[in-house]
Design a protein around this motif. Sequence first.
Motif, mmCIF file in Angstrom:
data_model
loop_
_atom_site.group_PDB
_atom_site.id
_atom_site.type_symbol
_atom_site.label_atom_id
_atom_site.label_comp_id
_atom_site.label_asym_id
_atom_site.label_seq_id
_atom_site.Cartn_x
_atom_site.Cartn_y
_atom_site.Cartn_z
ATOM 1 N N THR A 45 -23.802 -33.739 -18.377
ATOM 2 C CA THR A 45 -23.006 -32.979 -17.414
ATOM 3 C C THR A 45 -23.845 -31.813 -16.879
ATOM 4 O O THR A 45 -23.848 -31.511 -15.691
ATOM 5 C CB THR A 45 -21.750 -32.414 -18.088
ATOM 6 O OG1 THR A 45 -21.039 -33.486 -18.697
ATOM 7 C CG2 THR A 45 -20.845 -31.712 -17.092
ATOM 8 N N MET A 71 -15.018 -27.129 -24.746
ATOM 9 C CA MET A 71 -15.135 -27.921 -25.973
ATOM 10 C C MET A 71 -16.578 -28.091 -26.386
ATOM 11 O O MET A 71 -17.279 -28.977 -25.908
ATOM 12 C CB MET A 71 -14.462 -29.264 -25.782
ATOM 13 C CG MET A 71 -12.968 -29.180 -25.962
ATOM 14 S SD MET A 71 -12.268 -30.797 -25.925
ATOM 15 C CE MET A 71 -11.693 -31.007 -27.575
ATOM 16 N N PRO A 130 -19.210 -27.855 -30.016
ATOM 17 C CA PRO A 130 -19.214 -27.730 -31.475
ATOM 18 C C PRO A 130 -19.615 -26.313 -31.907
ATOM 19 O O PRO A 130 -20.213 -25.581 -31.133
ATOM 20 C CB PRO A 130 -20.240 -28.767 -31.926
ATOM 21 C CG PRO A 130 -21.097 -28.963 -30.750
ATOM 22 C CD PRO A 130 -20.256 -28.743 -29.538
ATOM 23 N N ALA A 160 -11.934 -30.155 -19.915
ATOM 24 C CA ALA A 160 -11.078 -31.329 -19.717
ATOM 25 C C ALA A 160 -9.649 -30.985 -20.110
ATOM 26 O O ALA A 160 -8.717 -31.697 -19.797
ATOM 27 C CB ALA A 160 -11.603 -32.469 -20.579
ATOM 28 N N LYS A 189 -11.895 -30.556 -15.643
ATOM 29 C CA LYS A 189 -12.759 -31.737 -15.442
ATOM 30 C C LYS A 189 -11.875 -32.961 -15.280
ATOM 31 O O LYS A 189 -10.848 -33.035 -15.951
ATOM 32 C CB LYS A 189 -13.647 -31.937 -16.672
ATOM 33 C CG LYS A 189 -14.775 -30.940 -16.811
ATOM 34 C CD LYS A 189 -15.538 -31.292 -18.087
ATOM 35 C CE LYS A 189 -16.645 -30.294 -18.364
ATOM 36 N NZ LYS A 189 -17.303 -30.572 -19.643
ATOM 37 N N PRO A 190 -12.201 -34.000 -14.551
ATOM 38 C CA PRO A 190 -13.361 -33.962 -13.620
ATOM 39 C C PRO A 190 -12.989 -33.221 -12.347
ATOM 40 O O PRO A 190 -11.844 -33.264 -11.931
ATOM 41 C CB PRO A 190 -13.618 -35.449 -13.339
ATOM 42 C CG PRO A 190 -12.325 -36.135 -13.649
ATOM 43 C CD PRO A 190 -11.540 -35.290 -14.577
ATOM 44 N N SER A 216 -6.063 -34.321 -27.153
ATOM 45 C CA SER A 216 -6.941 -33.475 -26.349
ATOM 46 C C SER A 216 -8.400 -33.937 -26.511
ATOM 47 O O SER A 216 -9.173 -33.914 -25.569
ATOM 48 C CB SER A 216 -6.698 -32.027 -26.752
ATOM 49 O OG SER A 216 -7.847 -31.387 -27.103
ATOM 50 N N LEU A 217 -8.693 -34.409 -27.761
ATOM 51 C CA LEU A 217 -10.049 -34.933 -27.999
ATOM 52 C C LEU A 217 -10.292 -36.189 -27.177
ATOM 53 O O LEU A 217 -11.310 -36.317 -26.484
ATOM 54 C CB LEU A 217 -10.204 -35.238 -29.491
ATOM 55 C CG LEU A 217 -11.528 -35.882 -29.883
ATOM 56 C CD1 LEU A 217 -12.653 -34.879 -29.785
ATOM 57 C CD2 LEU A 217 -11.460 -36.469 -31.275
ATOM 58 N N SER A 272 -8.739 -37.151 -24.598
ATOM 59 C CA SER A 272 -8.784 -36.810 -23.178
ATOM 60 C C SER A 272 -10.159 -36.242 -22.825
ATOM 61 O O SER A 272 -10.748 -36.594 -21.807
ATOM 62 C CB SER A 272 -7.643 -35.845 -22.887
ATOM 63 O OG SER A 272 -8.073 -34.756 -22.167
ATOM 64 N N HIS A 273 -10.685 -35.399 -23.718
ATOM 65 C CA HIS A 273 -12.015 -34.835 -23.496
ATOM 66 C C HIS A 273 -13.063 -35.929 -23.502
ATOM 67 O O HIS A 273 -13.924 -36.002 -22.625
ATOM 68 C CB HIS A 273 -12.327 -33.799 -24.583
ATOM 69 C CG HIS A 273 -13.638 -33.128 -24.408
ATOM 70 N ND1 HIS A 273 -14.784 -33.537 -25.073
ATOM 71 C CD2 HIS A 273 -14.027 -32.086 -23.640
ATOM 72 C CE1 HIS A 273 -15.798 -32.773 -24.716
ATOM 73 N NE2 HIS A 273 -15.358 -31.869 -23.842
ATOM 74 N N LYS A 308 -12.762 -37.921 -20.417
ATOM 75 C CA LYS A 308 -13.035 -37.204 -19.176
ATOM 76 C C LYS A 308 -14.492 -36.763 -19.060
ATOM 77 O O LYS A 308 -15.009 -36.651 -17.945
ATOM 78 C CB LYS A 308 -12.134 -35.970 -19.078
ATOM 79 C CG LYS A 308 -10.729 -36.301 -18.615
ATOM 80 C CD LYS A 308 -9.888 -35.063 -18.600
ATOM 81 C CE LYS A 308 -8.444 -35.357 -18.197
ATOM 82 N NZ LYS A 308 -7.628 -34.163 -18.332
ATOM 83 N N THR A 309 -15.123 -36.518 -20.228
ATOM 84 C CA THR A 309 -16.493 -36.027 -20.172
ATOM 85 C C THR A 309 -17.452 -36.996 -19.462
ATOM 86 O O THR A 309 -18.133 -36.582 -18.524
ATOM 87 C CB THR A 309 -16.990 -35.664 -21.583
ATOM 88 O OG1 THR A 309 -16.119 -34.663 -22.115
ATOM 89 C CG2 THR A 309 -18.409 -35.142 -21.572
ATOM 90 N N SER A 350 -14.015 -29.102 -36.610
ATOM 91 C CA SER A 350 -14.982 -28.348 -35.795
ATOM 92 C C SER A 350 -16.336 -29.055 -35.737
ATOM 93 O O SER A 350 -17.171 -28.740 -34.904
ATOM 94 C CB SER A 350 -15.151 -26.940 -36.372
ATOM 95 O OG SER A 350 -15.825 -27.025 -37.597
ATOM 96 N N ARG A 384 -18.082 -32.562 -32.779
ATOM 97 C CA ARG A 384 -19.060 -32.672 -31.701
ATOM 98 C C ARG A 384 -20.471 -32.837 -32.257
ATOM 99 O O ARG A 384 -21.313 -33.470 -31.646
ATOM 100 C CB ARG A 384 -18.997 -31.433 -30.784
ATOM 101 C CG ARG A 384 -17.672 -31.245 -30.111
ATOM 102 C CD ARG A 384 -17.293 -32.428 -29.218
ATOM 103 N NE ARG A 384 -18.293 -32.652 -28.197
ATOM 104 C CZ ARG A 384 -18.605 -33.840 -27.739
ATOM 105 N NH1 ARG A 384 -18.020 -34.917 -28.221
ATOM 106 N NH2 ARG A 384 -19.512 -33.971 -26.801
#
Lengths: 171, 602
Positions: free
Chosen positions: A59, A100, A102, A129, A150-151, B383-384, B386-387, B390-391, B556, B559
């Motif tokens: 991204t 988002m 880490p 997102a 996003k997007p 939400s994860l 979706s992330h 979407k990412t 956490s 990712r």
Amino acid sequence: MNWDATDNLIIELIKKNENISNFEISTILDIPEDEIVQRIGKISDTRSKILIVDDEIDTLLPLQRSLEVEDYIVVGASNGKEALIKAITDIPDLILLDLMMPEMDGYEVCAKLKTDELTKNIPVIMLTAKDTVREKVKGLDIGADDYVTKPFHLIELKARIKSVLRRSKNQ
Amino acid sequence: MRLRSELFILFLIISVVPLSAVVYISYDYGKEAIRESVMYNLLGATDNTGNAIDNWMDARKDDIRVIAQSRVTLASQKEHFKEFLDTFEREHKGAYMEFYLLDLDGNITFSNLDRTGNESEEIYFIEASKGKTYVSDVYQSNITGAPEIIITSPVNKNGDIEAVLAARVSLENLYRIIEKIDIGKSGEVFIVNQNGDIIFHENRSRILLDNIKNNFAVKEVTYEKNGINEYVNYEGKNVLGSYYWMSLYRWGLIAEQNIDEAYAGILMLGRVLVGISILALMGVIFLAVVVSDNITRPVKSLEEGALGMVRGNFRPIPVASRNEIGRLAEIFNSTAVELLEIRKKLESKIELANKDLEKKNKELIDANKELRKLDELKSDFLSLVSHELKTPLSSMKISTEYLESDANIDPAGRKEIHQIILRNIDRQTRLINDILDLSKIEAGKTELKFEIIGIKELADASYENIKQLAKKKNISITLDIQDNLSPIMADREKLIIVLNNLFENAVKFTPDKGSIILSAREDANGITVIMKDTGIGMEKEKIEKIFDKFYQVDGSSRRKTGGCGLGLSISSEIIKAHESVIHVESEFGKGSTFSFKLKKNG
């Protein structure tokens, strides 16, 4: 703008004598003339600098390219810690912050930026997102200046960047 | 009003009313009886005295008559007669003061006192000269001052009245007779003549012939009546007086007694009755107190017991008697004990129910917490996801828009962007496949293609997929699988997915320079596949949850390690479809071991 000591010396010399030549500066500071030309170019660069923070290199990269095309100077950071360091060393005019990530997420980075005297005036646009109202409100509460989900359309993001920059310059 | 007072008053009324009536009636009767007896006694004494006087007077009259008739008198031998009279006088102890004879002209012809004179005018002479024996009125002696009478009687000779014998008789003897009437200290006894004059009084100092006709008894007696009555006497005193008429001499005997003294017995009776009444009243009060106390005490203790029961400090009521109240107390005691037991039981039941309720409430709260946690996990996961979805999309969109822009892009840059787009398409595809696979397996829609395969072949295929990644992290992978293991019946592709997932997890959670060993052991029941790593391991309580969909051991860190928590869920479902389970052993910080057993062919 991250000027170093050499840049400061060059500026001092130019302030004393507006008509000083690159060669003269080169001689005084004992630095090659090419470097003097490059440094002066950098110092006199008036383009806005944007710091993009995103752990997704896929991204970060296309976004960086797109903004560079728009004549912004773009600096990238792939995590929260790097972002906080670069916010101080590179003194960006604007930060695009992914939520988002880490270890240190966008909210934490934003909160830290907004409590530090050196960085609190840098406008922040959050990119994420997550699109619930609750999360948007949380972001804005922490101190974000804008929030883009996003997007997104590149043109919209560019428009928002311009708008935020204009507002921050007027202040 | 309290029961005790009520009973007390009731007892008092019940006993005092008849008592008073009895006392009053006895007093009334007693009074009448005493009065009658007093009257009777006085009347009797008066009668007796009257009779005694009569007798004495009769005797005197007879004396005179006998002397008058005697030869001595007729003989008129004066010396002899005098001697006879003196003797007679002595014999009668001074009753006769004087004897004398009168001739028909009233001249005293003889007197034993040698007195002379003419008494022809005196009524006693006139009456006697007519042939009657006569008794004169009482008069006071000139000589002694004592009351005297004169009795005359004719002296007959050959049938003719020749002379009259007269005798002065002292009434001194009457005092002795009258003394016999008990008239107390203040009483009076006297005799009146028909005119109401006192002719004799027991008090010698009284002046005689004092007319007291206004006296009730005097009036009555002068009407020649006998009787007794209460009246006010001539001195104005209340008296009880009895009167007796002596017709022969026309005398009335009157005995008067002070009424208070006469009726002293009544006063005494009254005092005695009052005393008895007071004693009886005291006795009644004492009894009333005792009885009402006896009745109210058990009732009172019943009341206290009931109060105690209400307040919760019940003590058994002492049972003092066998009567109804005693039985009531017994019943009360046993009922109270039962009630207390029921109360205790109820309380313990309520306590139990409360505890149960608390427990259930806690369970509900816990369940609610669990639900909330699950909900959080779910929204976290959404939400994860979706992330995650979407990412790559976002990346592709930016890249495409960049390429679309009028910017002057060099070929190298263009290629770089194209690669980004392709990479993200792959990523998106894989993610979508994972989700679809899982939902299919979960829905039971995946049909396994069973075939005979060797474990070694599967392990090699999977190793090929992971080795690049392991090499990057400098992790060594060892395959400890012998060639001669029995073949198994399984879905080849699905088992490779399982091994891939386990390998990916092992690599993800094993630090650089760690090691992973995949081994297989055969026994009579089948072949056990074991994957052991030297990774970070996990706490026991997390082991149960790792097969849950969307679960990440450390939210956490997702990712850092990648993936969206579906790998183990998919693997678990696949092994379940092979009628087996994945076992996990792990210790935090020391690595994990995943194993599952597969059936041999046949």
